[in-house]
Design an enzyme around this catalytic site. Structure first.
Site, mmCIF file in Angstrom:
data_model
loop_
_atom_site.group_PDB
_atom_site.id
_atom_site.type_symbol
_atom_site.label_atom_id
_atom_site.label_comp_id
_atom_site.label_asym_id
_atom_site.label_seq_id
_atom_site.Cartn_x
_atom_site.Cartn_y
_atom_site.Cartn_z
ATOM 1 N N ASP A 140 -14.664 -2.916 10.908
ATOM 2 C CA ASP A 140 -13.426 -2.168 10.858
ATOM 3 C C ASP A 140 -13.056 -1.790 12.282
ATOM 4 O O ASP A 140 -13.907 -1.334 13.040
ATOM 5 C CB ASP A 140 -13.615 -0.896 10.026
ATOM 6 C CG ASP A 140 -13.406 -1.182 8.554
ATOM 7 O OD1 ASP A 140 -12.582 -2.068 8.254
ATOM 8 O OD2 ASP A 140 -14.074 -0.557 7.729
ATOM 9 N N PHE A 196 0.320 8.253 2.817
ATOM 10 C CA PHE A 196 0.147 6.846 3.190
ATOM 11 C C PHE A 196 -0.724 6.155 2.144
ATOM 12 O O PHE A 196 -1.703 6.720 1.672
ATOM 13 C CB PHE A 196 -0.544 6.781 4.555
ATOM 14 C CG PHE A 196 -0.816 5.404 5.035
ATOM 15 C CD1 PHE A 196 0.127 4.722 5.812
ATOM 16 C CD2 PHE A 196 -2.008 4.760 4.721
ATOM 17 C CE1 PHE A 196 -0.138 3.445 6.264
ATOM 18 C CE2 PHE A 196 -2.259 3.478 5.179
ATOM 19 C CZ PHE A 196 -1.313 2.821 5.943
ATOM 20 N N THR A 197 -0.360 4.955 1.757
ATOM 21 C CA THR A 197 -1.271 4.159 0.933
ATOM 22 C C THR A 197 -1.348 2.765 1.524
ATOM 23 O O THR A 197 -0.477 2.361 2.307
ATOM 24 C CB THR A 197 -0.784 4.022 -0.525
ATOM 25 O OG1 THR A 197 0.398 3.213 -0.516
ATOM 26 C CG2 THR A 197 -0.478 5.349 -1.177
ATOM 27 N N ALA A 198 -2.411 2.068 1.145
ATOM 28 C CA ALA A 198 -2.593 0.712 1.678
ATOM 29 C C ALA A 198 -1.474 -0.199 1.207
ATOM 30 O O ALA A 198 -1.168 -1.199 1.842
ATOM 31 C CB ALA A 198 -3.946 0.168 1.248
ATOM 32 N N ASP A 248 -16.328 1.725 2.699
ATOM 33 C CA ASP A 248 -16.641 2.969 1.995
ATOM 34 C C ASP A 248 -15.713 3.226 0.816
ATOM 35 O O ASP A 248 -16.092 3.856 -0.144
ATOM 36 C CB ASP A 248 -16.659 4.165 2.946
ATOM 37 C CG ASP A 248 -15.402 4.228 3.795
ATOM 38 O OD1 ASP A 248 -14.485 3.432 3.545
ATOM 39 O OD2 ASP A 248 -15.350 5.060 4.709
#
Lengths: 587, 688
Positions: free
Chosen positions: B317, B386-388, B527
């Site tokens: 990441d 915020f979302t992916a 995670d």
């Protein structure tokens, strides 16, 4: 010694030069890619398949491949056994030889179907022309083809990915014979005949001696000269690393090996197909350097040992030196050195090199008496076999065993760099290690247990004609030769006894039919695996470093097992104190 | 923040050593010995030679008895040393398990009837909870079993598991909802839905993993064990057949000397079989797991550790691993016709509720540039997180929407609102992205106001580390939600080999599959729940201890520190484990050459005096030669225990260089070392 280097280098480099294109040709015929050969021979090949009702396109799982391979060999063995048992009443027997006794027929059948060609008989006094041609010569072709099929199937294990089959055994056997062995043997036989080898069905010739002599009070006035279809069998004897000679004297006989030129090319012929198989391996796995790396390991193992053997024999015999025999290096003495048991057409060094090549492959042919070699040279012969016949070994089997060693080397090397070992993109896991170890370790067990049985039983001991460590060497050599499917003999041992016929026959069969099946199983397992891509973290298996590691593994895993026995045989003999110098005899 | 490694806190080497000594004696039980076939051969040999020695004593053959008993003493020591090395490694595991077990106290749980804080509850034993049960845990309570917070937010002390004393926040929903049995709530409360069956909690599995480290063999370990057993069988035949060979030589070939004695045969056998690696193999495996534990990583299986050594693609990441993770707003780029002040204002408003470091840095920058603008949001403002999927966030207030987000997401949003996408934004975006920064487009309803530049700071030294990985044949893939341009710039700055930009979970999964098809082994960390499919697909999947239950289930390792750079450490440990096995095996086999040179002349010299020429070490007498070889063979085990436990030295170099180095040290060294060692021992024996 310069001549020795030159001879060795010439033989090896010509074998490599010829193997180079031959390996490419093998890649074409075994993968079925376009080749001029198919245009000529495909109709014949397909004719065989139609005749036998075989579909050449269907692949076989390793189990099926192995089963049919075994069955094919077994039928060949039974046929040969019966042929020898019934030889007396069969045609082409101008000398009216009687039936071969059962123990000897068993031993011979086992020996010839397995590419061993251990001969407890002398061809010219035992075997009819029919037995020689339909029995020995045919099995020489088929056993060689069987060996090549083993290697071809095993190489496919590496070259294929996620496949269930490892090829078709009938196709591999047919193509080895039809496209490779027969054309090469034809060329070879013609060359031999041109050089003076014989090829006929004539009865033996009785020649009148110009100088008759007396022996045991009887006047000897004539000599019987054996005849026969020699050249045809001689060609496959060497090309197929068989070694089963037409005559008892094998390649020392002028009708088998007429000139120095044929002798030279006999040596080239011995190495030709084993070398070419290594090249073919490189082609098939699409990594030519890998093929050369395996070949390099074979040559690097072989050459120092061969030179040692030549040097030891050329140095001459201390026992003869004590008797003031001239062993100097001059043309009249064919190079000098230890000339006992040596054909003066070939010389001591030339014979030692031939011996090394015949034992480094599963040929076991001889152009001299190995029993008369210096202990060190004899030990080189023994040791080359005990390496597991991988330098370069018999046709097919040599490469297959070498790849088994490579799997072990990859395993150790892979662990040493912190990766699950992989070879040519295939993960080496416990199944592969198990199979490779079986393949490698069956032979030492057979040799050691076989020798232990022989020295412990009266039947084994009584056949020994020499005292001291040399006698031990003779027994050890016989079992080593049988258990490695080599077929050479040290002599000095009466091998045509029921005891030796059975024990060597068993060793021959157990090694040939136990040690190589695990390799087919490994091929099956490898062919099923996915191919892993290589990177800088992958063990490079075509590098000089890996060649070194491979050589180390062959020596440590393979040969270490024989050190105690070697110490009691040739080492003790070589290190024995020299005899006191004898007074010069007055003429 | 203090950090302690649980493992190191719980034992002292001295105490471990004492325990291991005791345990090595218990391990002399034949039922335990037979588990290690190589050492079992030594064990049987030792019993045999003991019988021979005692028999000689009874017959008053004093010198023969002395020799046999001296050999026997060292054979028993060989067995003992092997037991000791294993016990020492196991001791580490036991100490670790004991410390974990302290966390698994019997707790009572408050089981709820329904998923509501105030719902009636009954008190039950923690061990009786089943998956699906609901419990409420309040400040001061221990969490009874693994589960997922479905209501509430609380600070939790997870030091029992992670060794990290700073409390962590657990809250319902999102990626921080997983709670672990045995941890303790410090403040507030949580309603937890239990996810693990009794005896199957994370803690239980960790304890089992640590305790059973010795018993479960990994694939490479099995392969090696097969090789060692087969070699042992062959050497057994080599030595057994030496008896008839020697007997023949004495009675038929030479008619002099003595047949080799059983004592010498056993001595030779023990010297030849790979006792060194056979003795140390169990310890090496356990030590690998322990080294991983010292790095605060728990592997669910030994197989995972081996796979770590094989990984040749690392999915890293970007945030936290490659960059510091706190991207800072650096500048505002308004579109023509918009004041920078207005842009800053809008950006600030859209970020006020944003808890991410990026959001905070936008507020900080706006307030620094225009200190007079500090109005707060009204009470009925609605925060759009915020979302992916949407890849933007902002605020809705009184029918007005402020948004900031990824350019293409905002573009779509603006278009949808019927607004225009100003052409000049493109230039700014390219400029910002081209410099490795991240552009965030700010829009108010359908109108684009401008761009905020977020700068990423690449960690110092990371480029060098990736260079080392590359030399080892490991490629790094940076995974980021950034756009391709930004990703490329950071990738170039950090020196990664490849990147996956605008990464959604499906894209990650697809990329891993691609690598698999090409025959690569992929390692990754993750995670979130959305990482779970990719984690399940990866060969080495490391989950943060703070990760969700789903991620933990999918992973095969858990990093208790939740440190994204840990992957590099894990790969190192995996490689080291295999290297140690390979190197010691090579060493063990290479040792045989010298032992032959010591024992063969000694064994046969009475029949063939000329074999004395093979005594190249000039050992003082046949008895000394054999004894010296056996003593060397025994002493080399304790000598190598530290190496087995610590692992061979690891360097980040190419495979070829690594092989050359290890072959030189353990292959060539393995041939030479025993010559020196045996000679030295012989000198001491002669002096005695």
């Amino acid at each position: 010694m310069n001549a020795v280097f030159l001879l060795t280098a010439m033989v090896l480099s010509i074998a490599v030069l010829l193997a180079w294109p031959l390996g490419g040709y093998m890649a074409q015929i075994f993968s079925g890619s376009p080749s001029w050969a198919f245009r000529i021979l495909a109709p014949v090949e397909n004719g065989f398949y139609r005749l036998a009702g075989v579909d050449p396109r269907t692949g076989m799982s390793w189990k099926r491949y192995a089963l049919l391979w075994l069955l094919f060999n077994m039928i060949g063995g039974v046929f040969l056994f019966l042929l020898l048992l019934l030889q007396k009443d069969l045609p082409l027997n101008p000398q009216h030889f009687s039936d071969v006794p059962a123990p000897s027929a068993f031993n011979t059948a086992a020996s010839f179907i397995s590419n061993t060609d251990w001969q407890d008989y002398s061809g010219e006094s035992t075997m009819s022309y029919l037995s020689q041609m339909l029995g020995m010569a045919v099995q020489s072709f088929l056993s060689a083809a069987s060996g090549i099929a083993l290697a071809v199937a095993m190489i496919r294990g590496f070259s294929r990915a996620e496949k269930e089959d490892i090829g078709n055994v009938w196709v591999d056997l047919t193509r080895s014979t039809l496209y490779l062995l027969i054309p090469l043997s034809l060329l070879w036989a013609l060359f031999l005949v041109e050089q003076g080898a014989i090829q006929n069905f004539a009865a033996y010739v009785h020649a009148h001696l110009i100088q008759p002599f007396g022996e045991n009070g009887k006047a000897v006035t004539e000599q019987i000269i054996a005849m026969g279809p020699v050249a045809s069998q001689e060609a496959i004897k060497l090309l197929g690393t068989n070694g089963g000679g037409f005559f008892g004297a094998n390649s020392a006989h002028p009708f088998e090996n007429p000139t120095a030129l044929t002798d030279f090319f006999q040596m080239v012929a011995i190495f030709l197909i084993p070398f070419a198989l290594a090249v073919y391996f490189g082609h098939e796995v699409k990594d030519r350097r890998q093929g050369w790396a395996v070949l390099a390991a074979m040559i690097l193992l072989f050459t120092p040992l061969a030179l040692l053997s030549e040097k030891a024999d050329l140095a001459g015999n201390l026992q003869l030196a004590a008797l003031h025999v001239d062993q100097a290096h001059k043309p009249a003495l064919a190079g000098g050195g230890n000339m006992e048991g040596v054909e003066d057409r070939f010389g001591a060094a030339g014979s030692a090199l031939f011996g090394a090549m015949a034992t480094a492959t599963s040929t076991g042919a001889a152009n001299s008496a190995y029993d008369s070699f210096m202990p060190l040279s004899g030990m080189v012969n023994l040791f080359l076999m005990q390496l597991g016949e991988v330098t370069p070994g018999g046709v097919g089997t040599g490469l297959a065993s070498m790849l088994a060693f490579a799997v072990i080397a990859v395993f150790l090397g892979g662990l040493m760099i912190g990766r699950t070992p992989e070879f040519l993109g295939k993960k080496i896991e416990s199944y592969e290690i198990k199979m490779a170890s079986f393949a490698i370790l069956i032979m030492p067990l057979l040799v050691l247990i076989g020798t232990a049985v022989a020295v412990s039983t009266p039947g084994g001991r009584e056949a020994v004609l020499n005292p001291g460590p040399h006698g031990f060497s003779e027994i050890f050599y016989a079992l080593t030769s049988a258990a490695n499917n080599n077929g050479s003999a040290l002599g000095g041992l009466d091998a045509n006894t029921t005891f030796y016929n059975i024990i060597t026959g068993l060793c021959i069969l157990l090694n040939r039919y136990l040690a190589y099946l695990p390799l087919l199983a490994m091929a099956g397992s490898l062919a099923r695996k996915k191919r892993i891509s290589a990177g800088a973290g992958t063990l490079q298996t075509a590098s000089p470093l890996f060649i070194g590691l491979l050589i180390g593994v062959v020596l440590l895993v393979g040969a270490l097992n024989f050190i105690p026995a070697l110490a009691l045989g040739p080492v003790a003999e070589q290190l024995a104190p020299p005899p006191p110098s004898a007074p010069i005899l007055a003429h | 923040m203090t950090k302690h490694h649980i493992h190191q806190a719980t034992f002292s080497w001295r105490q471990l050593g004492r325990e291991a000594l005791k345990e090595s004696v218990y391990k002399l039980d034949p039922r335990k010995q037979i588990r290690n076939p190589v050492m079992f051969v030594v064990y049987i040999g030792a019993i045999l030679v003991l019988a021979i020695g005692l028999d000689d004593l009874l017959r008053a053959h004093w010198s023969m008895a002395g020799f046999a008993l001296a050999i026997d003493f060292w054979l028993w020591l060989t067995v003992f040393f092997a037991n000791f090395s294993e016990a020492l490694a196991e001791g580490q595991g036991k100490a670790q398990a004991a410390s974990l077990r302290q966390a698994r106290r019997e707790v009572t749980a408050k089981r709820l009837r329904e998923a509501r804080r105030g719902a009636p509850w009954e008190e039950v034993a923690g061990a009786t909870l089943r998956p699906g049960d609901l419990v409420v845990v309040e400040a001061g309570d221990a969490i009874p079993a693994d589960g997922e917070a479905i209501l509430g937010v609380a600070s939790v002390d997870e030091s029992a598991i992670t060794g990290e004393s700073a409390p962590v926040i657990r809250e319902s929903g999102g990626d921080r909802s997983a709670v672990t049995g045995g941890t303790r709530i410090l403040s507030d409360w949580l309603v937890v839905k239990i996810t693990s069956a009794p005896g199957e909690t994370f803690l239980d599995r960790m304890i089992r993993m640590v305790e059973s480290a010795a018993r479960r063999k990994t694939p490479n370990e099995i392969a090696l064990a097969v090789l060692l057993v087969l070699l042992t069988i062959v050497f057994l035949v080599v030595t057994v057949t030496m008896y008839p060979f020697s007997w023949y030589s004495v009675h038929y070939a030479q008619h002099t000397g003595q047949v080799i004695s059983t004592t010498v045969l056993v001595a030779l056998l023990v010297c030849l079989i790979p006792t060194t690696i056979g003795a140390l193999l169990p310890a090496i495996g356990i030590a690998g797991i322990m080294r991983l534990l010292q790095a605060n990583v728990v592997a669910k299986s030994g197989r995972a550790i081996e796979a770590a050594g094989d990984a040749d693609i690392l999915f890293l990441d970007k945030t936290g691993t490659i960059t510091y993770g706190n991207r800072q707003a650096a500048a505002f780029y308004p579109v023509p016709g918009v004041m920078e002040e207005d842009l800053a204002d809008a950006a600030r408003l859209s970020s006020l509720s944003d808890e991410t470091p990026e959001g905070k840095s936008i507020v900080v920058l706006a307030e620094k540039r225009f200190p007079e603008h500090r109005e707060a949001l009204s009470g009925n403002a609605r925060w759009v997180p915020f979302t992916a999927e949407t890849r933007m966030s902002g605020v809705d207030e009184k029918g007005t929407s402020w948004r900031k987000g990824a350019p293409d997401a905002i573009k779509a949003w603006v278009k949808e609102k019927g607004g225009d996408w100003p052409e000049t934004v493109g230039g700014d975006l390219e400029h910002i992205a081209g410099s490795g920064a991240t552009p965030l487009v700010v829009a108010l309803d359908g109108c684009v106001l401008g761009v905020v530049e977020l700068k990423d700071i690449v960690k110092s030294g990371i480029k060098k580390r990736f260079g080392e990985l590359r030399k080892m044949g490991i490629r790094t893939v940076m995974v980021t939600g950034d756009n391709p341009l930004t990703a490329a710039a950071i990738a170039a700055e950090a020196g990664v080999d490849d990147f996956l930009a605008e990464a959604k979970p499906e894209a990650k999964l697809a990329r891993i599959r691609d690598y698999h098809d090409e025959g690569h082994m992929v390692a990754m960390t993750g995670d979130g729940t959305n990482d779970a499919p990719a984690l399940a697909q990866a060969d080495v999947a490391v989950c943060m201890a703070s990760g969700t239950q789903a991620a933990r289930e999918a992973a095969n390792m858990v990093d208790l520190d939740s440190d994204p750079t840990k992957l590099l450490e894990i790969v190192r440990i995996g490689k080291q484990l295999l290297m140690t096995r390979g190197s010691l095996t090579t060493f063990s086999i290479a040792n045989d050459v010298a032992k032959y040179f010591a024992i063969i002349p000694a064994a046969f010299v009475s029949t063939y005096p000329q074999l004395q020429a093979l005594n190249i070490m000039q050992l003082s007498s046949p008895e000394h030669a054999i004894l010296a070889a056996v003593i060397f063979n025994a002493l080399v085990i304790p000598f190598l225990i530290p190496l087995a436990l610590k692992g061979v030295k690891y360097r980040a170099v190419a495979a070829q260089a690594l092989l050359r180095r290890n072959l030189f040290i353990y292959g060539l060294g393995g041939i030479i070392a025993p010559f020196i060692g045996i000679k030295l021992i012989d000198l001491i024996l002669a002096w005695l």
